[in-house]
Structures are given as structure tokens and as C-alpha cells.
Design a protein around this motif. Sequence first.
Motif, PDB file in Angstrom:
ATOM      1  N   UNK A 169      -9.737  -4.077 -21.311  1.00 20.56           N
ATOM      2  CA  UNK A 169      -8.568  -3.910 -22.165  1.00 20.56           C
ATOM      3  C   UNK A 169      -8.148  -5.235 -22.796  1.00 20.56           C
ATOM      4  N   UNK A 170      -7.526  -5.159 -23.956  1.00 18.65           N
ATOM      5  CA  UNK A 170      -7.073  -6.371 -24.638  1.00 18.65           C
ATOM      6  C   UNK A 170      -5.978  -7.086 -23.848  1.00 18.65           C
ATOM      7  N   UNK A 171      -5.236  -6.338 -23.044  1.00 17.02           N
ATOM      8  CA  UNK A 171      -4.156  -6.920 -22.244  1.00 17.02           C
ATOM      9  C   UNK A 171      -4.583  -7.173 -20.803  1.00 17.02           C
ATOM     10  N   UNK A 172      -5.879  -7.303 -20.573  1.00 15.66           N
ATOM     11  CA  UNK A 172      -6.392  -7.367 -19.195  1.00 15.66           C
ATOM     12  C   UNK A 172      -5.816  -8.539 -18.396  1.00 15.66           C
ATOM     13  N   UNK A 173      -5.679  -9.702 -19.037  1.00 15.28           N
ATOM     14  CA  UNK A 173      -5.166 -10.874 -18.315  1.00 15.28           C
ATOM     15  C   UNK A 173      -3.731 -10.660 -17.865  1.00 15.28           C
ATOM     16  N   UNK A 174      -2.916 -10.083 -18.749  1.00 16.63           N
ATOM     17  CA  UNK A 174      -1.528  -9.795 -18.395  1.00 16.63           C
ATOM     18  C   UNK A 174      -1.459  -8.764 -17.275  1.00 16.63           C
ATOM     19  N   UNK A 175      -2.318  -7.753 -17.362  1.00 15.43           N
ATOM     20  CA  UNK A 175      -2.313  -6.690 -16.353  1.00 15.43           C
ATOM     21  C   UNK A 175      -2.715  -7.250 -14.999  1.00 15.43           C
ATOM     22  N   UNK A 177      -2.567 -10.369 -13.935  1.00 16.50           N
ATOM     23  CA  UNK A 177      -1.543 -11.281 -13.452  1.00 16.50           C
ATOM     24  C   UNK A 177      -0.314 -10.555 -12.935  1.00 16.50           C
ATOM     25  N   UNK A 178       0.124  -9.538 -13.665  1.00 16.98           N
ATOM     26  CA  UNK A 178       1.317  -8.781 -13.270  1.00 16.98           C
ATOM     27  C   UNK A 178       1.079  -8.010 -11.969  1.00 16.98           C
ATOM     28  N   UNK A 179      -0.086  -7.389 -11.865  1.00 19.91           N
ATOM     29  CA  UNK A 179      -0.414  -6.656 -10.640  1.00 19.91           C
ATOM     30  C   UNK A 179      -0.444  -7.592  -9.440  1.00 19.91           C
ATOM     31  N   UNK A 180      -1.091  -8.728  -9.615  1.00 18.23           N
ATOM     32  CA  UNK A 180      -1.202  -9.691  -8.517  1.00 18.23           C
ATOM     33  C   UNK A 180       0.171 -10.206  -8.075  1.00 18.23           C
ATOM     34  N   UNK A 206     -13.607 -12.960  -7.163  1.00 17.05           N
ATOM     35  CA  UNK A 206     -14.371 -14.140  -6.731  1.00 17.05           C
ATOM     36  C   UNK A 206     -14.315 -15.300  -7.729  1.00 17.05           C
ATOM     37  N   UNK A 207     -13.726 -15.075  -8.894  1.00 15.76           N
ATOM     38  CA  UNK A 207     -13.579 -16.132  -9.898  1.00 15.76           C
ATOM     39  C   UNK A 207     -12.311 -16.927  -9.595  1.00 15.76           C
ATOM     40  N   UNK A 208     -12.444 -18.224  -9.378  1.00 14.83           N
ATOM     41  CA  UNK A 208     -11.307 -19.084  -9.013  1.00 14.83           C
ATOM     42  C   UNK A 208     -10.204 -19.075 -10.059  1.00 14.83           C
ATOM     43  N   UNK A 209     -10.556 -18.755 -11.288  1.00 12.97           N
ATOM     44  CA  UNK A 209      -9.569 -18.790 -12.366  1.00 12.97           C
ATOM     45  C   UNK A 209      -8.800 -17.474 -12.516  1.00 12.97           C
ATOM     46  N   UNK A 210      -9.178 -16.449 -11.745  1.00 16.80           N
ATOM     47  CA  UNK A 210      -8.540 -15.141 -11.870  1.00 16.80           C
ATOM     48  C   UNK A 210      -7.414 -14.975 -10.852  1.00 16.80           C
ATOM     49  N   UNK A 211      -6.358 -14.220 -11.191  1.00 21.96           N
ATOM     50  CA  UNK A 211      -5.203 -14.055 -10.297  1.00 21.96           C
ATOM     51  C   UNK A 211      -5.537 -13.467  -8.922  1.00 21.96           C
ATOM     52  N   UNK A 216      -8.379 -10.248  -1.449  1.00 22.93           N
ATOM     53  CA  UNK A 216      -8.717  -9.006  -0.756  1.00 22.93           C
ATOM     54  C   UNK A 216     -10.047  -9.139  -0.029  1.00 22.93           C
ATOM     55  N   UNK A 217     -10.226  -8.297   0.974  1.00 22.24           N
ATOM     56  CA  UNK A 217     -11.468  -8.287   1.756  1.00 22.24           C
ATOM     57  C   UNK A 217     -12.544  -7.523   0.987  1.00 22.24           C
ATOM     58  N   UNK A 218     -13.706  -8.139   0.823  1.00 22.74           N
ATOM     59  CA  UNK A 218     -14.808  -7.497   0.097  1.00 22.74           C
ATOM     60  C   UNK A 218     -15.602  -6.598   1.040  1.00 22.74           C
TER      61      UNK A 218
END
Length: 375
Positions: A169-175, A177-180, A206-211, A216-218
Motif C-alpha cells: 500500500x502507498x501508506x504502508x510506512x504509516x500503517x 508505524x501506527x500499528x507498532x 527483520x529489517x533494522x529500519x522497520x518499526x 515478535x517471535x518468528x
Amino acid sequence: MKNPFTIGIVTDNTFCNRKREIKELKRFILNGQNVVVYSPRRFGKTSLLKKVVSDLENKDKKFIGIYIDLFYVSTYEDVIQSISKGIIEGIGKDINKSFMKKVKGLFKNISPSFTIRSDGSFSLSVSFKKGTPVDVLIEDVLYGFERYLNKNGMKGCIVFDEFQEITTLSDSKKIEGSLRTVIQNQKDISYIFVGSRRTLLLEIFTDKKRPFYKSSYLYPLGNINKDEFVDCIYETFKETGKFCSKKNCQLIYDLTEGYPYYVQKLSSIVWDLTDKRVTEKIINNSFETLIKMESLDFESIWINLNKSEKTLLKQIGKEGESHVFSKDFLERSGLSVGGVQKGLNSLLKKDLIEKLEDGKYKITDPVMKFWICQS
């Protein structure tokens, strides 16, 4: 007699149960642990999680499980619609007039409405003011659910199925971040993030730059143990008055490479075609039938691939597990190193291939592999 192999993998009356996984996932949820459950498609993730949540609800009336399917979302509005409707339906289970009063003040910015059908049943829809920021709406639905739980002295679990779809989604980063932001502050709700496009899903966590990094346990969902599955097939044929030798049960497992959906579906076809005793010929004929039955699904995937992706997929299918950057593979495929790399990245994101521990690649879907080789 009803074909016993049409029963789902994790129902109470199943022919082969994932008892260990059910036990472990229940423990995670009750301990408030957030979990990422991932596997190829058709591994029984959805039915497994629904079974787990249902068991917990039946055991404890102070527990609520919410199931939210994000597979078809294309906008952030779709995400909010899916989450809010999932929460409302999860709280209500059976929608009736008393339930409508109960959820009236559940959210601040989101309004649920109910329509009475001609048969007396209800349909649910939700609405919210256009232009309301996505973070406000996410906080509203998730904190609204938390308030409901706290008010009633309850605990809950939210299952996000095909969670990786939010990345499209175009708003994926906001989504994300908000969920986290909301989830990390909630103590009485555990979250299960489920997905079959594993590369996309795992990058979220697993990406250090992601919220959601390391939040969570994988939990990879693998094949059911071969000996256990073979015994299940053998016993099920026996219980229905048909005989399938252990050798032929192993053939069913091996042809489908232990892929749960295909093991069960091939067993079902074999059962239908068998009068008293299963033969190798019946199994091989059944496998050809299985390939034909799945061909429409494979065709819909195939037509959306570009020429390089098709070439790479065909070559991996022909050679089996492959070192795709070897000189011999490149010569046989006619692809350049750059072409292979680009194709790998795309096919991995689509979960059509997977990388093995020894660096080789293979086609994820074993029946699709046979279909490709026959094409």
C-alpha cells in the motif's frame, strides 16, 4: 461413505493433527507473546490459527480471538474496514439487537451500522470521516478493543492473516508505524502475524529500519513429520475399509514432497479411485489428476510472470535443487548473471521459489514444479 481426507488438517476429527504446533501457539498467546507464523501457501496456517483461537475461547469465556484477513486490502481505508469489522464480529460472534447496543460506543471515529436482511439475519458495515489520518483510525480501533477487554476483565488475541499485504500500500510506512506504536503499549492483547509471501513478511520483522524489527517471535510452519503423516494415511484408509500399504503411503507423501495440502488432496483422490486396495498405478493416475485440478491456479500465476521469470522457473524445475549462478546453469538457461539475480529477487518475493541452506534454489510448490515441467 464420506471421503475422510476432505477433513481439514487441524479439525478435532482430523486424520493428521499438528498437536505440537497447537500447544506451542496456545502457550505463546496466553503468555502475551506476539508471533510471526509463516510458511508457503496451502500449509494450513489459517485453519491452524482458527483452531488455536477457538480452543482458547471455548476453554475460557474471558478470552476473545479476532481474525482479520488482509489479503484483499488495496488502500488504508480497506485496512481500517477489515480491522474494525473483524473486532466487531469477534466481540459479537452472533450479531443481534443486544450486541448492537454493546458496540455502539466501541470506537470514537468509526461508526458501525447493521442492516437486517429479509431472512432476519444482520449484515455489518463500518464508516468513518473521509480524510481522517490513518494513525488516528488505527489507534481508535485497537485501543477501542483494549478498552472493551479491560472493561469486561478479558484478554484477547488478534490474528492478522496475510499481514505482508500492507507493504503493497502507498501508506504502508504509516500503517506499520501506527500499528507498532499501539501494539507495543498493549499488555492484554497478543498479536499473531500470518503470511505466505515469506520474503515480504519477514522483512517487516527483520529489517533494522522497520518499526516491527525484532518485535515478535518468528515461527516457521514446516511439513508434518513424514512418519507421522504416513501413519495417518495408513490408518485412515484402514478405518474406512480400504488398504494402502506403508510403501504406497510413503509414495503419496514423496510425490507431494510432504506439502500438507497436496498430501491430503492426493490421498483424497486416491481414496475416491480405490475400491479395496491402493496400487501404485492408482496413485500415479491420481497424481496426474491432481496436476490437472490445480492447473487453472498455476496458469493464473504463470501468465503474470515475465519472460525471464518463466525461463528461470522452468530451468529450476527441470534441474531440481539448483546452484543458479553456476556456469552450467547459466549456459543451459540462456540467462545472464544479472538476469538470474533480477528473476530470483522477484520470484522470492512472490514465494514461487525458496533458497535452501546449501545455497541452492527450488520451486516452492511441488505440484507446480511438475506442471511446469510438463508444459
